[in-house]
Motif scaffolding. Structure first.
Motif, mmCIF file in Angstrom:
data_model
loop_
_atom_site.group_PDB
_atom_site.id
_atom_site.type_symbol
_atom_site.label_atom_id
_atom_site.label_comp_id
_atom_site.label_asym_id
_atom_site.label_seq_id
_atom_site.Cartn_x
_atom_site.Cartn_y
_atom_site.Cartn_z
ATOM 1 N N VAL A 89 -34.877 17.338 23.754
ATOM 2 C CA VAL A 89 -33.578 17.095 23.112
ATOM 3 C C VAL A 89 -32.590 16.460 24.082
ATOM 4 O O VAL A 89 -31.769 15.627 23.702
ATOM 5 N N GLY A 90 -32.659 16.848 25.351
ATOM 6 C CA GLY A 90 -31.771 16.244 26.344
ATOM 7 C C GLY A 90 -32.071 14.776 26.553
ATOM 8 O O GLY A 90 -31.168 13.937 26.605
ATOM 9 N N GLY A 91 -33.374 14.460 26.660
ATOM 10 C CA GLY A 91 -33.751 13.062 26.803
ATOM 11 C C GLY A 91 -33.377 12.240 25.592
ATOM 12 O O GLY A 91 -32.955 11.083 25.705
ATOM 13 N N THR A 92 -33.495 12.845 24.409
ATOM 14 C CA THR A 92 -33.122 12.158 23.174
ATOM 15 C C THR A 92 -31.623 11.890 23.137
ATOM 16 O O THR A 92 -31.178 10.777 22.813
ATOM 17 N N ALA A 93 -30.818 12.908 23.452
ATOM 18 C CA ALA A 93 -29.365 12.748 23.444
ATOM 19 C C ALA A 93 -28.925 11.718 24.478
ATOM 20 O O ALA A 93 -28.040 10.888 24.211
ATOM 21 N N TRP A 94 -29.529 11.746 25.658
ATOM 22 C CA TRP A 94 -29.162 10.790 26.702
ATOM 23 C C TRP A 94 -29.491 9.361 26.266
ATOM 24 O O TRP A 94 -28.669 8.450 26.407
ATOM 25 N N GLU A 95 -30.687 9.175 25.734
ATOM 26 C CA GLU A 95 -31.069 7.823 25.305
ATOM 27 C C GLU A 95 -30.173 7.338 24.172
ATOM 28 O O GLU A 95 -29.766 6.170 24.142
ATOM 29 N N ALA A 96 -29.829 8.238 23.237
ATOM 30 C CA ALA A 96 -29.006 7.848 22.095
ATOM 31 C C ALA A 96 -27.588 7.493 22.509
ATOM 32 O O ALA A 96 -27.049 6.455 22.109
ATOM 33 N N LEU A 97 -26.966 8.332 23.318
ATOM 34 C CA LEU A 97 -25.549 8.165 23.633
ATOM 35 C C LEU A 97 -25.310 7.205 24.788
ATOM 36 O O LEU A 97 -24.357 6.412 24.764
ATOM 37 N N VAL A 98 -26.168 7.261 25.800
ATOM 38 C CA VAL A 98 -25.952 6.452 27.010
ATOM 39 C C VAL A 98 -26.678 5.116 26.924
ATOM 40 O O VAL A 98 -26.071 4.053 27.064
ATOM 41 N N SER A 99 -27.991 5.164 26.673
ATOM 42 C CA SER A 99 -28.787 3.932 26.696
ATOM 43 C C SER A 99 -28.545 3.049 25.483
ATOM 44 O O SER A 99 -28.507 1.821 25.599
ATOM 45 N N ARG A 100 -28.377 3.650 24.302
ATOM 46 C CA ARG A 100 -28.243 2.858 23.087
ATOM 47 C C ARG A 100 -26.788 2.643 22.688
ATOM 48 O O ARG A 100 -26.332 1.513 22.554
ATOM 49 N N ALA A 101 -26.049 3.730 22.466
ATOM 50 C CA ALA A 101 -24.660 3.599 22.003
ATOM 51 C C ALA A 101 -23.711 3.156 23.105
ATOM 52 O O ALA A 101 -22.623 2.653 22.822
ATOM 53 N N ALA A 102 -24.110 3.336 24.366
ATOM 54 C CA ALA A 102 -23.247 2.997 25.500
ATOM 55 C C ALA A 102 -21.866 3.635 25.350
ATOM 56 O O ALA A 102 -20.839 2.981 25.543
ATOM 57 N N LEU A 103 -21.852 4.916 24.994
ATOM 58 C CA LEU A 103 -20.601 5.651 24.817
ATOM 59 C C LEU A 103 -19.814 5.647 26.122
ATOM 60 O O LEU A 103 -20.368 5.877 27.196
ATOM 61 N N ARG A 104 -18.499 5.388 26.009
ATOM 62 C CA ARG A 104 -17.660 5.254 27.198
ATOM 63 C C ARG A 104 -16.523 6.267 27.191
ATOM 64 O O ARG A 104 -16.134 6.798 26.148
ATOM 65 N N VAL A 105 -15.975 6.507 28.375
ATOM 66 C CA VAL A 105 -14.844 7.414 28.515
ATOM 67 C C VAL A 105 -13.699 6.938 27.621
ATOM 68 O O VAL A 105 -13.426 5.739 27.518
ATOM 69 N N GLY A 106 -13.061 7.882 26.936
ATOM 70 C CA GLY A 106 -11.943 7.551 26.069
ATOM 71 C C GLY A 106 -12.328 7.192 24.649
ATOM 72 O O GLY A 106 -11.455 7.081 23.781
ATOM 73 N N GLU A 107 -13.621 6.999 24.383
ATOM 74 C CA GLU A 107 -14.057 6.694 23.028
ATOM 75 C C GLU A 107 -14.221 7.994 22.230
ATOM 76 O O GLU A 107 -14.102 9.104 22.761
ATOM 77 N N SER A 108 -14.521 7.846 20.943
ATOM 78 C CA SER A 108 -14.708 9.000 20.069
ATOM 79 C C SER A 108 -16.073 8.914 19.404
ATOM 80 O O SER A 108 -16.624 7.829 19.199
ATOM 81 N N ILE A 109 -16.621 10.086 19.066
ATOM 82 C CA ILE A 109 -17.958 10.136 18.485
ATOM 83 C C ILE A 109 -18.026 11.248 17.445
ATOM 84 O O ILE A 109 -17.437 12.314 17.622
ATOM 85 N N LEU A 110 -18.737 10.970 16.353
ATOM 86 C CA LEU A 110 -19.074 11.993 15.367
ATOM 87 C C LEU A 110 -20.529 12.366 15.574
ATOM 88 O O LEU A 110 -21.415 11.511 15.497
ATOM 89 N N ILE A 111 -20.784 13.653 15.839
ATOM 90 C CA ILE A 111 -22.140 14.158 16.024
ATOM 91 C C ILE A 111 -22.461 15.059 14.837
ATOM 92 O O ILE A 111 -21.843 16.112 14.653
ATOM 93 N N HIS A 112 -23.404 14.629 14.018
ATOM 94 C CA HIS A 112 -23.813 15.447 12.880
ATOM 95 C C HIS A 112 -24.724 16.579 13.367
ATOM 96 O O HIS A 112 -25.602 16.375 14.196
ATOM 97 N N GLY A 113 -24.517 17.782 12.832
ATOM 98 C CA GLY A 113 -25.381 18.908 13.186
ATOM 99 C C GLY A 113 -25.135 19.409 14.595
ATOM 100 O O GLY A 113 -26.081 19.580 15.364
#
Length: 329
Positions: A127-151
Motif C-alpha cells: 500500500v505504501g508503494g502504491t500510494a507513493w507511485e500514485a501521489l508522487v510519481s504519477r500525480a506529482a502532488l506538490r506542496v500547497g496543493e489539495s487532494i481528495l483521497i477516497h476511502g
C-alpha cells in the motif's frame, strides 16, 4: 516449510495449509524468513480468479513481506544473513508471501525501517508503494496543493493521507462518520461522511468553487465519472481500481484534466523513500487486525465484508514472534 496453497479459484475457504519445499536462492536472489505479511484487495481478487490468466494453479499468493534474510545466492552484495528486510514480491511472477520462506531478487528488497514492527512493515510495503507511485510519481502532488483521497480509513487511503501531508498538501477524504477521528489522526484536514453529504458539494464549498488539484480513487464505482466535478483546472486523477465499465469523462476535457491508472511496480527506491518518512515520524501504518498464517481464510473473509469496522490493514503473523493474533480497530 508451511504455506497456504491456492488449489482452485473461489471463496475465502479455497486455501489449504500445506508442507512444501523451502525455496533455494539463485544468483542475485535472497532467501527471506517471512515474519509477517498482510491482506490486500488484490489478494482476494487473485484468489477468486479475477486474474486467472496470470496465476497458474496451484499457487502460493500474497503480496507483502517483512522478515529476516536467511541466505543469499551468488552475486548478492546488498544484503547478508540476519538483515531485517521488507518488500512486495513480484506480482504475477513466482511465489507469493503466504509462506514461511520467500525468495526474491535483491533489487526489489529494502531494509526494514527500524521503528516498525514486522507486522507494521508488512502492512506498508504494497500500500505504501502504491500510494507513493500514485501521489508522487504519477500525480506529482506538490506542496500547497489539495487532494481528495477516497476511502481514507482503508489500507491504501490512510497511508496516502500521511504521504500527502508529508508532501505539504491539504487533504480532503471520504470516510464514515465513525472513522472521522481516525482520519484526522493520520492527517486529514477535511473529513466527509459520504453517506450523509455529497462530497462534491462539500469540496466546492470548502475551496470556494475552485476544486482540488488531485483526486485519488481507491474505491471505484462512480468516483471516476464524478471526479471532474471536484477538479480544479489542470487537475489530475489517479485510480488504482480496475475499470470494468466505460466511463463518461467528457467533463474532464473542459478541465484539461489528466488521468493515471496505477498497477504498482516493485521498486527498492520507493521503499527507501517510505522508510525515510517513517524514520522522520511522518508515516506509520495502522494495523487494525492480526491473524495467523493458518487463519488467512478468515482474514480474507473479513476484508471482503463491507463495512467490516477494520481501520488500516489486516496483518498476518507468519512467525509467532511477529505478534499475536487479535482483531481490533
Amino acid at each position: 516449510m508451511k504455506a497456504m496453497i491456492l488449489n482452485s479459484f473461489g471463496g475465502s475457504d479455497s486455501f489449504v495449509l500445506s508442507d512444501v519445499p523451502k525455496p533455494v536462492p539463485q544468483a542475485g536472489e535472497v532467501l527471506v524468513r517471512v515474519y509477517a505479511t498482510s491482506i490486500n484487495p488484490l489478494d482476494y481478487q487473485v484468489r477468486r480468479g479475477d486474474y486467472h490468466d496470470y496465476v497458474p494453479l496451484p499457487a502460493i499468493t500474497g503480496h507483502d513481506v517483512s522478515g529476516v534474510v536467511e541466505a543469499i545466492g551468488p552475486g548478492v552484495t546488498m544484503f547478508s544473513p540476519g538483515d531485517e528486510v521488507w518488500y512486495t514480491p513480484q506480482i504475477f511472477n513466482g511465489q507469493g508471501s503466504y509462506a514461511e520462506y520467500h525468495v526474491a531478487n535483491e533489487t526489489i528488497i529494502g531494509r526494514k525501517p527500524r521503528t516498525l514492527s514486522h507486522l507494521e512493515a508488512a502492512s506498508l510495503s504494497l500500500v505504501g508503494g502504491t500510494a507513493w507511485e500514485a501521489l508522487v510519481s504519477r500525480a506529482a502532488l506538490r506542496v500547497g496543493e489539495s487532494i481528495l483521497i477516497h476511502g481514507g480509513a482503508g489500507g491504501v487511503g490512510h497511508v496516502a493521507i500521511q504521504v500527502a501531508k508529508a508532501i505539504g498538501a491539504k487533504v480532503f477524504t471520504t470516510v464514515r462518520e465513525d472513522n472521522f477521528e481516525f482520519a484526522r489522526r493520520v492527517g486529514a484536514d477535511v473529513v466527509i461522511d459520504y453517506r450523509k453529504e455529497d462530497y462534491v458539494n462539500v469540496i466546492m464549498r470548502e475551496t470556494g468553487g475552485r476544486g482540488v488539484d488531485v483526486v485519488f480513487d481507491t474505491l471505484g464505482g462512480d468516483t471516476l465519472s464524478r471526479s471532474p466535478h471536484v477538479l480544479a483546472d489542470l487537475g489530475r486523477v489517479v485510480s488504482i481500481v480496475d475499470i470494468a465499465q466505460p466511463q463518461n469523462l467528457i467533463e474532464a476535457w473542459g478541465k484539461n484534466a489528466s488521468y493515471h491508472f496505477v498497477f504498482t511496480r516493485q521498486n527498492q527506491g520507493k521503499l527507501d523513500e517510505l522508510s525515510t518518512l517513517v524514520e522522520r515520524g511522518q508515516l506509520r501504518p495502522h494495523v487494525g487486525a492480526v491473524y495467523t498464517l493458518a487463519d488467512i481464510s478468515l482474514a480474507h473473509a473479513l476484508l471482503e465484508t463491507p463495512n467490516n469496522g477494520v481501520r488500516g490493514k489486516i496483518a498476518i503473523a507468519v512467525d509467532p514472534s511477529a505478534g499475536t493474533a487479535r482483531k481490533s480497530s
